[in-house]
Design a protein around this motif. Structure first.
Motif, mmCIF file in Angstrom:
data_model
loop_
_atom_site.group_PDB
_atom_site.id
_atom_site.type_symbol
_atom_site.label_atom_id
_atom_site.label_comp_id
_atom_site.label_asym_id
_atom_site.label_seq_id
_atom_site.Cartn_x
_atom_site.Cartn_y
_atom_site.Cartn_z
ATOM 1 N N GLY A 3 21.001 64.044 60.764
ATOM 2 C CA GLY A 3 20.906 62.795 60.027
ATOM 3 C C GLY A 3 21.102 62.997 58.531
ATOM 4 N N ALA A 4 20.556 64.090 58.008
ATOM 5 C CA ALA A 4 20.720 64.393 56.593
ATOM 6 C C ALA A 4 22.177 64.701 56.264
ATOM 7 N N LEU A 5 22.863 65.379 57.174
ATOM 8 C CA LEU A 5 24.280 65.666 56.970
ATOM 9 C C LEU A 5 25.081 64.366 56.882
ATOM 10 N N GLU A 6 24.794 63.438 57.772
ATOM 11 C CA GLU A 6 25.467 62.143 57.734
ATOM 12 C C GLU A 6 25.158 61.407 56.433
ATOM 13 N N ARG A 7 23.924 61.530 55.978
ATOM 14 C CA ARG A 7 23.519 60.890 54.726
ATOM 15 C C ARG A 7 24.288 61.479 53.543
ATOM 16 N N ALA A 8 24.469 62.785 53.529
ATOM 17 C CA ALA A 8 25.233 63.421 52.457
ATOM 18 C C ALA A 8 26.664 62.900 52.435
ATOM 19 N N HIS A 9 27.270 62.777 53.612
ATOM 20 C CA HIS A 9 28.622 62.222 53.693
ATOM 21 C C HIS A 9 28.651 60.790 53.153
ATOM 22 N N GLU A 10 27.631 60.033 53.486
ATOM 23 C CA GLU A 10 27.563 58.639 53.045
ATOM 24 C C GLU A 10 27.530 58.558 51.516
#
Length: 216
Positions: free
Chosen positions: A109-116
């Motif tokens: 989830g944090a990885l997706e947040r970084a991409h966002e």
């Protein structure tokens, strides 16, 4: 007669756009100081009026470390600096009662947040100063992704995911990656700065627990 002993003086912080941001920094090693160094650099950037966000992967608190750390209180007091913690309580693989599947889910989830955040920064256009009070979704000049390399070391995210995050970075965003005791060879060719923080001696080895004000 002027006072030549006086050093630089502090000035009010005004939103500004950095002219030379856009590099990738990697801080790893078995020594204390990776996050500390990144936070110090982030504070310097904020002092110049740049917009900085800290995204932490694996620091959700433990039985000996409080959930609220000193840096959070300091960040909240600084204009243009924000943070979020995606870590799960406990430490992955340490049999401390925490759920390793939840560690994995939080890391992804944090990885997706970084991409966002990086995608939002690309859309925002960073040639002009960013609103110091704006959310990270409105764009940032520097993104510190704390402990992502440790998450990759432990298999919570794939090393290739880290490379893809670097490749997704807008040209004018400074991306700072920290964590891990194992050399993240997979990112070295993609990074502009690589610093290994090596342990010579640490109070934990002598049985001293993490201390409030130094480790958290």
């Amino acid at each position: 007669m002027s006072d030549n002993t006086a050093g630089p003086t502090a000035e009010p912080i005004e939103p500004s756009a950095p002219e030379e941001f856009g590099l990738v920094q990697v801080w790893w090693g078995d020594g204390k100081g990776k996050t500390t160094a990144a936070l110090g650099m982030a504070t310097r950037a904020v002092g110049h009026g740049y917009r900085v966000h800290l995204l932490q992967f694996m620091k959700g608190g433990t039985g000996t470390v409080e959930d609220v750390r000193g840096e959070y209180n300091a960040i909240a007091a600084l204009p243009g600096f924000s943070y979020e913690n995606a870590g799960h309580y406990g430490w992955h693989g340490f049999m401390d009662g925490s759920d390793d599947d939840e560690h994995t889910a939080r890391a992804k989830g944090a990885l997706e947040r970084a991409h966002e955040i990086l995608a939002a920064s690309a859309e925002a256009g960073l040639a002009d100063p960013l609103d110091a009070d704006g959310p990270p979704e409105a764009g940032v000049n520097m993104l510190v992704v704390d402990e992502i390399l440790y998450a990759a070391n432990r298999g919570l995210v794939d090393p290739e995911d880290v490379v893809e995050l670097i490749e997704a970075k807008p040209d004018d965003v400074e991306l700072v990656l920290t964590g891990g005791h194992d050399a993240p060879d997979y990112v070295f060719e993609h990074a502009d700065l690589v610093t290994e923080v090596g342990k010579v001696k640490h109070p934990l080895d002598a049985g001293h627990p993490a201390r409030k004000g130094t480790e958290y």
